[in-house]
Motif scaffolding. Sequence first.
Motif, short mmCIF file in Angstrom:
data_model
loop_
_atom_site.label_atom_id
_atom_site.label_comp_id
_atom_site.label_asym_id
_atom_site.label_seq_id
_atom_site.Cartn_x
_atom_site.Cartn_y
_atom_site.Cartn_z
N LEU A 48 8.38 34.80 45.12
CA LEU A 48 8.07 35.97 46.05
C LEU A 48 7.79 35.27 47.66
CD1 LEU A 48 5.05 37.15 43.89
CD2 LEU A 48 7.27 38.05 44.01
N ASN A 54 8.86 40.22 49.74
CA ASN A 54 10.24 40.60 49.18
C ASN A 54 10.11 39.37 48.04
OD1 ASN A 54 10.98 42.37 50.76
ND2 ASN A 54 11.71 40.95 52.39
N GLY A 55 11.31 39.62 47.30
CA GLY A 55 11.56 38.87 45.98
C GLY A 55 12.85 38.23 46.14
N MET A 59 8.01 40.66 39.62
CA MET A 59 8.15 40.92 40.86
C MET A 59 7.59 42.12 41.75
SD MET A 59 11.44 38.80 42.09
CE MET A 59 11.54 37.23 42.16
N CYS A 63 6.56 43.72 45.68
CA CYS A 63 7.69 43.45 46.55
C CYS A 63 8.38 44.68 46.88
CB CYS A 63 8.61 42.56 45.49
SG CYS A 63 8.22 41.20 45.22
N VAL A 67 14.01 43.11 46.31
CA VAL A 67 14.17 41.73 45.42
C VAL A 67 15.85 41.63 45.74
CG1 VAL A 67 14.31 41.20 43.05
CG2 VAL A 67 12.41 42.37 43.48
#
Length: 162
Positions: free
Chosen positions: A82, A96-97, A125, A130, A133
Amino acid sequence: MSALVRRATVADARELVRMRQLALTCPEVPWSRPRDVPDGPWMEECRKAFASMLRDQDPETFAAFVVDAAPGRVAACAMGFLLPRLPGPGSDKPFNGDISTVATDPEFRRRGYARAVVTALRDWMDLRGCKRVTLASSSEGEPLYVSLGFVIDNPRMSWRPE
């Protein structure tokens, strides 16, 4: 076939290194000879890093999900991070992943294990907030990721110090 997916623990650190080495051997040209990824000091450093990240999960910014082949042996894994992000006008989601490694031991391929571990990681996530990803895919893996809802974006630029 349904795969039993579990979250990796510190005890899996050595196997996660083996799986990372396996993922790094993915050929640059589809279906060609795998690249050589030699053993070396990087492997012990990677094991220590995995053990630390799996032990110190507060705040949880790293996760790995695995399917076991046997006690102490992993058949497949997906791991990722992450990454904190700043809120913007389109989203206040905090992360954001980045999926950094997906690998399946050759003798366990074509059983849905990669799909199972990537889905578990993606869901983990998503639950943590998130916005996006991302992952880098080999051409062999691309159909799997597209079937899981990933889209091919314009390539991002990067810089590496010399």
